[in-house]
Design a protein around this motif. Sequence first.
Motif, PDB file in Angstrom:
ATOM      1  N   ALA A 195       0.826  -1.215   0.000  1.00  0.00           N
ATOM      2  CA  ALA A 195       0.000   0.000   0.000  1.00  0.00           C
ATOM      3  C   ALA A 195       0.857   1.261   0.000  1.00  0.00           C
ATOM      4  N   THR A 196       2.037   1.206   0.602  1.00  0.00           N
ATOM      5  CA  THR A 196       2.915   2.375   0.638  1.00  0.00           C
ATOM      6  C   THR A 196       3.667   2.570  -0.682  1.00  0.00           C
ATOM      7  N   ARG A 197       3.663   1.547  -1.552  1.00  0.00           N
ATOM      8  CA  ARG A 197       4.435   1.615  -2.805  1.00  0.00           C
ATOM      9  C   ARG A 197       3.561   1.797  -4.035  1.00  0.00           C
ATOM     10  N   VAL A 198       2.268   1.796  -3.856  1.00  0.00           N
ATOM     11  CA  VAL A 198       1.354   1.990  -4.982  1.00  0.00           C
ATOM     12  C   VAL A 198       1.466   3.427  -5.488  1.00  0.00           C
ATOM     13  N   PRO A 199       1.529   3.652  -6.811  1.00  0.00           N
ATOM     14  CA  PRO A 199       1.451   2.668  -7.887  1.00  0.00           C
ATOM     15  C   PRO A 199       2.758   1.892  -8.074  1.00  0.00           C
ATOM     16  N   LEU A 200       2.642   0.580  -8.220  1.00  0.00           N
ATOM     17  CA  LEU A 200       3.814  -0.265  -8.390  1.00  0.00           C
ATOM     18  C   LEU A 200       4.431  -0.032  -9.759  1.00  0.00           C
ATOM     19  N   ARG A 201       5.756   0.025  -9.792  1.00  0.00           N
ATOM     20  CA  ARG A 201       6.488   0.173 -11.045  1.00  0.00           C
ATOM     21  C   ARG A 201       7.540  -0.931 -11.103  1.00  0.00           C
ATOM     22  N   SER A 202       7.509  -1.722 -12.169  1.00  0.00           N
ATOM     23  CA  SER A 202       8.458  -2.818 -12.335  1.00  0.00           C
ATOM     24  C   SER A 202       8.976  -2.825 -13.758  1.00  0.00           C
ATOM     25  N   GLY A 203      10.225  -3.252 -13.903  1.00  0.00           N
ATOM     26  CA  GLY A 203      10.814  -3.291 -15.233  1.00  0.00           C
ATOM     27  C   GLY A 203      10.325  -4.453 -16.071  1.00  0.00           C
TER      28      GLY A 203
END
Length: 246
Positions: A104-112
Amino acid sequence: MSDTDSLRSFTAKWQALWPEQMVLQVLLPASQKLQAAAWAALFCELQECVFSIEQEAVRGPKSLWWADELQRMSHGQARHPLTMPLQEHAAPFAAIAEPMLALATRVPLRSGSSALLMQQLQPYTGAVAACESALFGGAAETDAAVIGVHLLMMRLPGGLQAFDRAMVPMHLLARHQALNAATEALREDWLSELLALLPEGNAGNPYREAQRRFVRRRLRTMRAGNPTSLTPAYAWDAWRAVRQFR
């Protein structure tokens, strides 16, 4: 409103979004019907809280409330209509709280890449899989991956135009140069990747195996550009999922 009416109001919300679940309810053993309905609705509530709320000022406090509720379940102190019937079962609900808050603290998630995205989700999906194993029996190493794809599919189709771009990995966004606008090609590529991420082997229990089959059918339907309406094929999915564990 009685506790039963409150429970029905939440399960009705879930069933309206995922009508195939009503087919599964008919086929599950009587002893699992209530817990399956409550668990599926809770899964949707947690997904909506953690991944679908853009405003951190709203997402943060709501996630903290659910984390506290998950911990209360382990002590028989639940307050929500969905968690009260579930707390009667011995399952590691409290273990979901910490990874849920971390996400919840990292949303929006970004991944390579898709693989890195699934790794980010794994602490949460692994905790959910452990609870499902306690509730419905069995266990499979692939259950967490099935849950991960399930969560990602739940952000579609509208999520591609939402604040988190449906968590689509950066390699796809870069390929389609679609950082500011969703494209049909991007959607098709993402659906294909989700299908590839979905394990082919059976899940560990009839509930999760039904979800695996439902998710696969929905993804294929969306990729074909067809409406995701309830069809008899979902009854076949549910029947096969339940039958193989008898």
